[in-house]
Design an enzyme around this catalytic site. Sequence first.
Site, short mmCIF file in Angstrom:
data_model
loop_
_atom_site.label_atom_id
_atom_site.label_comp_id
_atom_site.label_asym_id
_atom_site.label_seq_id
_atom_site.Cartn_x
_atom_site.Cartn_y
_atom_site.Cartn_z
N HIS A 168 0.84 -1.21 0.00
CA HIS A 168 0.00 0.00 0.00
C HIS A 168 0.87 1.25 0.00
CE1 HIS A 168 -3.14 -2.60 2.25
NE2 HIS A 168 -3.64 -2.33 1.06
N CYS A 253 -2.49 0.39 10.01
CA CYS A 253 -3.59 -0.43 9.48
C CYS A 253 -4.46 -1.05 10.55
CB CYS A 253 -3.04 -1.50 8.55
SG CYS A 253 -1.92 -2.59 9.37
N1 LIG Z 1 -3.21 -0.85 5.56
C1 LIG Z 1 -2.41 -1.89 5.73
O1 LIG Z 1 -1.22 -1.73 5.90
N2 LIG Z 1 -2.95 -3.09 5.65
C2 LIG Z 1 -2.21 -4.29 5.81
C3 LIG Z 1 -2.98 -5.44 5.23
C4 LIG Z 1 -2.25 -6.73 5.35
C5 LIG Z 1 -3.04 -7.92 4.86
N3 LIG Z 1 -2.32 -9.12 5.13
C6 LIG Z 1 -3.31 -7.84 3.37
O2 LIG Z 1 -2.49 -8.32 2.59
O3 LIG Z 1 -4.34 -7.30 2.96
#
Ligand SMILES: NC(=O)NCCC[C@H](N)C(=O)O
Length: 260
Positions: A168, A253
């Site tokens: 991201h 997140c």
């Molecule tokens: N905003 C973020 O940094 N989100 C992390 C998401 C990690 C999750 N394992 C994913 O791949 O969607």
Amino acid sequence: MPYTDARLPRALVRRPGPRVAEGLVTHIDRSPVDPGLASRQWAAYVLALRAHGWETIETEPAHDCPDAVFIEDTVAIYRGTALLTRPGAASRRAETRAVEAAVKALGCSVLRVEAPGTLDGGDVLKVGDTVYVGRGGRTNAEGVRQLRAAFVPLGARVIAVPVSSVLHLKSAVTALPDGTVIGYPPLVDHPTLFPHFLPVPEEQGAHVVQLGGTALLISAAAPKTAELLNDLGYEPVPVDIGEFEKLEGCVTCLSVRLRG
Ligand SMILES: NC(=O)NCCC[C@H](N)C(=O)O
């Protein structure tokens, strides 16, 4: 869902579910996640927010969605309007359902990203009225268009940023309270897009959450960056989120923050 004091900054959080270890991994090798330790790290993260004056609101769990703890990806909020996302990973789409109820209860108006648009909240970085949106593996061009259509009429300046080597936009850059964007240069495609850019020495140091005043939540895995920020007059607040970092998560997140 009790909301007690609207004067406090509020943060939506969602506790990790029983399948957290099955969370997606895209840009790093998978290493085993200990669900018990993840729960304890999550609880300490929530306590750190509370200790800095945040009211934390727990959103209904989504136990069938291993990545639901990464609640930031489900919604982007600007001036009281919540844009429910359509996550780029199909396995994450059901996560937005309970978040809709939570943001409505907070008094937000609700808009939705519609197919074929995809958008992850981790790709949305607000710096004052500038909203940077990462166009990468999870957010597509239609998602960028829909975010513009939602927030530009409210006064936002939306700047799209290509993201090629991390999950991201906010895996690569976040912002300090004075608007300086910090990032780990090997992961930032176009640092010149940010008017004030400060390189940091560690990947995990690229992510901070502004806790209020000079306090900055930061991963315990970024001690050199914490030292740099301390030297710039900030108060780094380290939290160990190692189990979530194994799943490409970071300090931003694990919550959705609403200030005022
Ligand atoms: N905003 C973020 O940094 N989100 C992390 C998401 C990690 C999750 N394992 C994913 O791949 O969607």
